[in-house]
Design a protein around this motif. Structure first.
Motif, short mmCIF file in Angstrom:
data_model
loop_
_atom_site.label_atom_id
_atom_site.label_comp_id
_atom_site.label_asym_id
_atom_site.label_seq_id
_atom_site.Cartn_x
_atom_site.Cartn_y
_atom_site.Cartn_z
N GLY A 321 0.78 -1.23 0.00
CA GLY A 321 0.00 0.00 0.00
C GLY A 321 0.82 1.28 0.00
O GLY A 321 0.36 2.30 0.53
N LEU A 322 2.00 1.26 -0.61
CA LEU A 322 2.83 2.46 -0.66
C LEU A 322 2.19 3.53 -1.53
O LEU A 322 1.50 3.23 -2.51
CB LEU A 322 4.23 2.14 -1.18
N ALA A 323 2.45 4.77 -1.15
CA ALA A 323 1.91 5.90 -1.90
C ALA A 323 2.60 6.02 -3.25
O ALA A 323 3.80 5.78 -3.37
CB ALA A 323 2.09 7.20 -1.11
N HIS A 324 1.85 6.40 -4.27
CA HIS A 324 2.38 6.63 -5.61
C HIS A 324 2.56 8.13 -5.84
O HIS A 324 1.84 8.93 -5.27
CB HIS A 324 1.43 6.06 -6.66
N ILE A 341 10.48 3.51 -2.06
CA ILE A 341 10.14 4.65 -1.20
C ILE A 341 8.82 5.25 -1.63
O ILE A 341 8.69 5.77 -2.74
CB ILE A 341 11.24 5.72 -1.26
N GLY A 342 7.85 5.21 -0.76
CA GLY A 342 6.57 5.87 -1.00
C GLY A 342 6.64 7.27 -0.39
O GLY A 342 6.57 7.42 0.83
N ASP A 347 1.52 14.43 2.27
CA ASP A 347 1.21 13.93 3.61
C ASP A 347 2.38 13.11 4.16
O ASP A 347 2.47 11.91 3.91
CB ASP A 347 -0.06 13.08 3.60
N PRO A 348 3.28 13.74 4.91
CA PRO A 348 4.41 12.99 5.47
C PRO A 348 3.98 11.81 6.32
O PRO A 348 4.73 10.85 6.48
CB PRO A 348 5.14 14.06 6.31
N GLY A 349 2.78 11.88 6.84
CA GLY A 349 2.28 10.77 7.67
C GLY A 349 2.17 9.46 6.90
O GLY A 349 2.10 8.39 7.50
N GLN A 350 2.17 9.54 5.56
CA GLN A 350 2.06 8.35 4.74
C GLN A 350 3.42 7.89 4.19
O GLN A 350 3.48 6.94 3.41
CB GLN A 350 1.11 8.60 3.56
N GLU A 351 4.50 8.57 4.58
CA GLU A 351 5.82 8.17 4.11
C GLU A 351 6.15 6.77 4.62
O GLU A 351 6.02 6.47 5.80
CB GLU A 351 6.87 9.16 4.62
N ARG A 352 6.61 5.93 3.70
CA ARG A 352 6.93 4.55 4.07
C ARG A 352 7.87 3.95 3.05
O ARG A 352 7.78 4.25 1.86
CB ARG A 352 5.64 3.72 4.15
N THR A 353 8.79 3.13 3.52
CA THR A 353 9.73 2.45 2.65
C THR A 353 9.67 0.95 2.90
O THR A 353 9.61 0.52 4.06
CB THR A 353 11.17 2.94 2.89
N VAL A 354 9.68 0.18 1.81
CA VAL A 354 9.71 -1.28 1.90
C VAL A 354 11.00 -1.77 1.26
O VAL A 354 11.30 -1.42 0.11
CB VAL A 354 8.49 -1.91 1.19
#
Length: 485
Positions: A321-324, A341-342, A347-354
């Motif tokens: 569910g990473l941000a595009h 890296i999403g 929205d920094p709250g949705q920053e996420r890395t897999v």
């Protein structure tokens, strides 16, 4: 800026009407007012060029997604083909590698890939060249063609970013920018004092249709509105700086926290941080909070199965569910991972890395905003506001208006001085007066606190006082030219 002052015969006064004290209907400026006005005047010599540069480059950066496609339509625009789906990411990687071979760039390697922002945008593949510089290649995903390439630092927005950061001169430019930002705080605070004290005087000048009355009033009102946003931009921009930012990061680290965050999924091999892994491409930079995180490793072992690729990493990122649009860092060592890296632009709250194991395609680690320290969360939100993206179009519009307002102040202030300067008098036309420091201990305490919180301001203030006492006052020519009293 010297610390003394007194009113010249002809000078634009933001608060008290200029003129000799015995002129009917005129008042002599108070000592505090004259001193504040003088500081505001001399601080502008440093602050105005710095703020003008930051405002112009800030505007360019705000509108980079509109400006760059307009400047490079052949590279940053593609036409979707009806019934044709986009090619696999790994196929796009291969055509870029073929282009590198055709260009004779032996030793160059693909470092990252940023997926298209929309159906009419190309895929951006960033390459590290043999000299360690970066170059962005653009691929039409429908025709599987390399459209061309750009040096990200040589584009309009890339140049603006580098000027905005350090004037393209390394630590020297960084220090100049930080020093200008520190004195901009002084400009804002002194400006508010002049705004409040001079409200009635400016209205009186406007009724009397005095020279530059309308410009002075507009300058004051715009400054009062822009000052709040300016202080916010300065505070949110300080984490980037080489002195304040580095020192606060050091202090935060000793307290068990950080301006950035530690990716625990990457603690096994802390040899490469995320920002070091990603070349300086202005398309897909690492989110601020993730900039200093380390990357986990793939389990090499004796594995002989299928090696994962960019499409595997994209599939895993979608499932997570990473941000595009996201950016994928490619592994550069046998035990490296794909790091997707999403960015979550607004929205920094949705920053996420897999992190994806390059051999098994399994998730080797995840990290994101929820794992940030409290300080890193605050900094990330501040950076998003600073870049005009936290609140979407509203944030962008307000940031643009702020930049325009600052540019107006940077022009109107010097214009007022130029029109009212004492022509042919051999003087710069600065207000004359001294800060009544002995009579206002609260002012002294405020300066000490500000000097401690902003080290470059404190150091420069000491330097100014020493120059005032040891140089300016000992030279009759400088004493007259600088209106020292």
């Amino acid at each position: 800026m010297t610390t003394t002052l007194g009113a010249p015969e002809r000078l634009s006064d933001p608060v008290e009407p200029p003129g000799p004290p015995d002129t009917p209907g005129r008042r002599r400026p108070t000592r505090l007012f004259a001193g504040v006005w003088r500081w505001h005047f001399y601080a502008s010599f440093l602050v105005v060029p710095v703020l003008a540069l930051l405002a112009v480059t800030g505007l360019i950066y705000l509108f980079r997604f509109q400006l760059e496609p307009a400047l490079h339509p052949d590279l940053l625009h593609v036409d979707p083909r009806p019934g044709v789906t986009a090619a696999a990411f790994d196929d796009q990687r291969e055509v870029v590698e073929e282009a590198l071979d055709a260009d004779g760039l032996t030793g160059a390697y693909i470092a990252s890939m940023t997926e298209p922002r929309d159906t009419e945008s190309p895929t951006r593949i960033t390459v590290t060249l043999p000299d360690e510089s970066s170059r962005d290649y653009f691929v039409d995903p429908y025709r599987l063609d390399v459209l061309g390439s750009l040096d990200p630092d040589a584009t309009l927005s890339g140049t603006a970013v580098r000027l905005h950061a350090n004037l393209m001169t390394g630590w020297v430019g960084d220090a100049v920018i930080e020093l200008g930002a520190c004195w901009a705080v002084v400009m804002s605070l002194t400006g508010y004092y002049l705004f409040v004290r001079g409200w009635r005087a400016r209205r009186r000048a406007a009724r009397q249709a005095r020279t530059d009355a309308r410009v002075r009033q507009t300058h004051a009102v715009v400054g009062a509105v822009a000052g709040v946003a300016l202080l916010g931009l300065i505070v949110s921009g300080l984490p980037w700086t080489g002195v304040w930012g580095a020192k606060v990061q050091e202090l935060a680290t000793t307290q068990g926290t950080s301006l950035w965050s530690d990716d625990h999924g990457g603690a096994s091999q802390p040899t490469t941080t995320m920002d070091e892994s990603l070349p300086h491409s202005h398309a897909g930079d690492v989110p601020w909070g993730l900039g200093q995180t380390t990357r986990p490793t793939s389990d090499v072992g004796d594995y002989t199965g299928t090696v994962a690729n960019l499409d595997t990493a994209a599939l895993v990122a979608d499932e997570a569910g990473l941000a595009h649009p996201y950016t994928t860092l490619l592994p550069t060592t046998p035990d490296g991972t794909f790091a997707v890296i999403g960015y979550a632009f607004d929205d920094p709250g949705q920053e996420r890395t897999v992190h994806v194991d390059r051999y098994t395609g399994a998730v080797a680690g995840t990290y994101g905003y929820a794992d940030y320290s409290g300080v890193a969360k605050v900094v990330s939100q501040g950076i998003a506001l600073h870049e005009g993206r936290r609140l979407g179009p509203v944030n962008m519009a307000l940031s643009a208006a702020m930049c325009v307002g600052i540019l107006f102040l940077c022009v109107s202030g010097p214009v007022m001085w130029w029109r009212r300067r004492p022509k042919g008098a051999g003087r710069i036309g600065a207000p004359r007066g001294r800060m009544p420091l002995a009579a206002t201990p609260a002012l002294v305490a405020g300066l000490v606190v500000l000097g401690v919180l902003l080290p470059l301001f404190g150091a420069s203030l000491v330097l100014v006082v020493l120059l005032d006492q040891l140089v300016f006052r000992r030279s009759p020519l400088l004493t007259r030219w600088l209106d020292v009293r």
